[in-house]
Design a protein around this motif. Structure first.
Motif, PDB file in Angstrom:
ATOM      1  N   ILE A 131       0.823  -1.215   0.000  1.00 47.74           N
ATOM      2  CA  ILE A 131       0.000   0.000   0.000  1.00 47.74           C
ATOM      3  C   ILE A 131       0.857   1.267   0.000  1.00 47.74           C
ATOM      4  O   ILE A 131       0.647   2.174  -0.810  1.00 47.74           O
ATOM      5  CB  ILE A 131      -0.970   0.003   1.204  1.00 47.74           C
ATOM      6  CG1 ILE A 131      -1.990  -1.122   1.038  1.00 47.74           C
ATOM      7  CG2 ILE A 131      -1.657   1.356   1.352  1.00 47.74           C
ATOM      8  CD1 ILE A 131      -2.840  -1.377   2.249  1.00 47.74           C
ATOM      9  N   LEU A 132       1.815   1.340   0.919  1.00 50.03           N
ATOM     10  CA  LEU A 132       2.562   2.581   1.103  1.00 50.03           C
ATOM     11  C   LEU A 132       3.537   2.892  -0.031  1.00 50.03           C
ATOM     12  O   LEU A 132       3.640   4.049  -0.448  1.00 50.03           O
ATOM     13  CB  LEU A 132       3.312   2.558   2.439  1.00 50.03           C
ATOM     14  CG  LEU A 132       2.434   2.574   3.690  1.00 50.03           C
ATOM     15  CD1 LEU A 132       3.274   2.456   4.940  1.00 50.03           C
ATOM     16  CD2 LEU A 132       1.581   3.834   3.717  1.00 50.03           C
ATOM     17  N   VAL A 133       4.251   1.900  -0.526  1.00 55.08           N
ATOM     18  CA  VAL A 133       5.247   2.180  -1.573  1.00 55.08           C
ATOM     19  C   VAL A 133       4.587   2.751  -2.831  1.00 55.08           C
ATOM     20  O   VAL A 133       5.053   3.773  -3.351  1.00 55.08           O
ATOM     21  CB  VAL A 133       6.127   0.940  -1.863  1.00 55.08           C
ATOM     22  CG1 VAL A 133       7.000   1.163  -3.083  1.00 55.08           C
ATOM     23  CG2 VAL A 133       6.991   0.612  -0.652  1.00 55.08           C
ATOM     24  N   PRO A 134       3.490   2.176  -3.334  1.00 55.74           N
ATOM     25  CA  PRO A 134       2.840   2.824  -4.490  1.00 55.74           C
ATOM     26  C   PRO A 134       2.313   4.228  -4.170  1.00 55.74           C
ATOM     27  O   PRO A 134       2.404   5.125  -5.014  1.00 55.74           O
ATOM     28  CB  PRO A 134       1.688   1.875  -4.842  1.00 55.74           C
ATOM     29  CG  PRO A 134       2.114   0.552  -4.304  1.00 55.74           C
ATOM     30  CD  PRO A 134       2.901   0.859  -3.068  1.00 55.74           C
ATOM     31  N   CYS A 135       1.799   4.427  -2.956  1.00 57.92           N
ATOM     32  CA  CYS A 135       1.315   5.760  -2.571  1.00 57.92           C
ATOM     33  C   CYS A 135       2.459   6.775  -2.557  1.00 57.92           C
ATOM     34  O   CYS A 135       2.311   7.894  -3.055  1.00 57.92           O
ATOM     35  CB  CYS A 135       0.642   5.714  -1.201  1.00 57.92           C
ATOM     36  SG  CYS A 135      -0.960   4.915  -1.207  1.00 57.92           S
ATOM     37  N   PHE A 136       3.591   6.386  -1.994  1.00 57.46           N
ATOM     38  CA  PHE A 136       4.754   7.276  -1.969  1.00 57.46           C
ATOM     39  C   PHE A 136       5.237   7.579  -3.385  1.00 57.46           C
ATOM     40  O   PHE A 136       5.654   8.698  -3.683  1.00 57.46           O
ATOM     41  CB  PHE A 136       5.898   6.667  -1.160  1.00 57.46           C
ATOM     42  CG  PHE A 136       5.601   6.475   0.306  1.00 57.46           C
ATOM     43  CD1 PHE A 136       4.657   7.245   0.969  1.00 57.46           C
ATOM     44  CD2 PHE A 136       6.280   5.511   1.032  1.00 57.46           C
ATOM     45  CE1 PHE A 136       4.394   7.072   2.318  1.00 57.46           C
ATOM     46  CE2 PHE A 136       6.033   5.329   2.386  1.00 57.46           C
ATOM     47  CZ  PHE A 136       5.088   6.110   3.031  1.00 57.46           C
ATOM     48  N   THR A 137       5.178   6.579  -4.247  1.00 60.33           N
ATOM     49  CA  THR A 137       5.618   6.760  -5.637  1.00 60.33           C
ATOM     50  C   THR A 137       4.729   7.776  -6.348  1.00 60.33           C
ATOM     51  O   THR A 137       5.230   8.696  -6.997  1.00 60.33           O
ATOM     52  CB  THR A 137       5.600   5.420  -6.385  1.00 60.33           C
ATOM     53  OG1 THR A 137       6.411   4.476  -5.669  1.00 60.33           O
ATOM     54  CG2 THR A 137       6.132   5.564  -7.801  1.00 60.33           C
ATOM     55  N   VAL A 138       3.429   7.636  -6.207  1.00 56.65           N
ATOM     56  CA  VAL A 138       2.489   8.574  -6.831  1.00 56.65           C
ATOM     57  C   VAL A 138       2.677   9.972  -6.248  1.00 56.65           C
ATOM     58  O   VAL A 138       2.689  10.965  -6.994  1.00 56.65           O
ATOM     59  CB  VAL A 138       1.033   8.092  -6.654  1.00 56.65           C
ATOM     60  CG1 VAL A 138       0.041   9.166  -7.070  1.00 56.65           C
ATOM     61  CG2 VAL A 138       0.799   6.818  -7.451  1.00 56.65           C
ATOM     62  N   LEU A 139       2.847  10.056  -4.946  1.00 58.59           N
ATOM     63  CA  LEU A 139       3.072  11.349  -4.296  1.00 58.59           C
ATOM     64  C   LEU A 139       4.279  12.060  -4.912  1.00 58.59           C
ATOM     65  O   LEU A 139       4.201  13.242  -5.262  1.00 58.59           O
ATOM     66  CB  LEU A 139       3.291  11.159  -2.796  1.00 58.59           C
ATOM     67  CG  LEU A 139       3.743  12.394  -2.018  1.00 58.59           C
ATOM     68  CD1 LEU A 139       2.615  13.405  -1.931  1.00 58.59           C
ATOM     69  CD2 LEU A 139       4.231  11.995  -0.638  1.00 58.59           C
ATOM     70  N   HIS A 140       5.373  11.350  -5.067  1.00 57.08           N
ATOM     71  CA  HIS A 140       6.574  11.980  -5.617  1.00 57.08           C
ATOM     72  C   HIS A 140       6.446  12.285  -7.111  1.00 57.08           C
ATOM     73  O   HIS A 140       7.008  13.276  -7.576  1.00 57.08           O
ATOM     74  CB  HIS A 140       7.818  11.130  -5.327  1.00 57.08           C
ATOM     75  CG  HIS A 140       8.351  11.392  -3.963  1.00 57.08           C
ATOM     76  ND1 HIS A 140       9.137  12.470  -3.666  1.00 57.08           N
ATOM     77  CD2 HIS A 140       8.166  10.740  -2.795  1.00 57.08           C
ATOM     78  CE1 HIS A 140       9.426  12.461  -2.387  1.00 57.08           C
ATOM     79  NE2 HIS A 140       8.847  11.423  -1.833  1.00 57.08           N
TER      80      HIS A 140
END
Length: 86
Positions: A66-75
């Motif tokens: 969950i978190l790694v894709p969210c962080f990727t989209v955020l950046h």
């Protein structure tokens, strides 16, 4: 300049995920999950995603899925916003 930061940080993150996977297989000292997630949070999300799926590492942990894709989209969004401002 910002693109160079992202490139270097993501390559480094990818390598660290690979090192942690190798250590997991050999049952040696491991890199903490907090460190791995922090790398994704601070700009290494794409490297983390590639590392997760190419090395088949941490793909069963919900935090990483969950978190790694969210962080990727955020950046990616932040990167596009910065590029538009320049």
């Amino acid at each position: 300049m910002i693109m160079i930061y992202y490139m270097i940080f993501n390559i480094g993150t990818f390598i660290i995920y690979g090192i942690d996977k190798r250590k997991a297989v050999k049952r040696k000292w491991r890199i903490s999950e907090r460190t791995l997630l922090s790398l994704a949070l601070f700009g290494g999300g794409l490297g983390a995603l590639l590392g997760m799926y190419l090395f088949r590492h941490k793909t069963k942990h919900w935090k990483f899925r969950i978190l790694v894709p969210c962080f990727t989209v955020l950046h990616l969004v932040l990167y596009v916003m910065v590029i538009r401002l320049l």
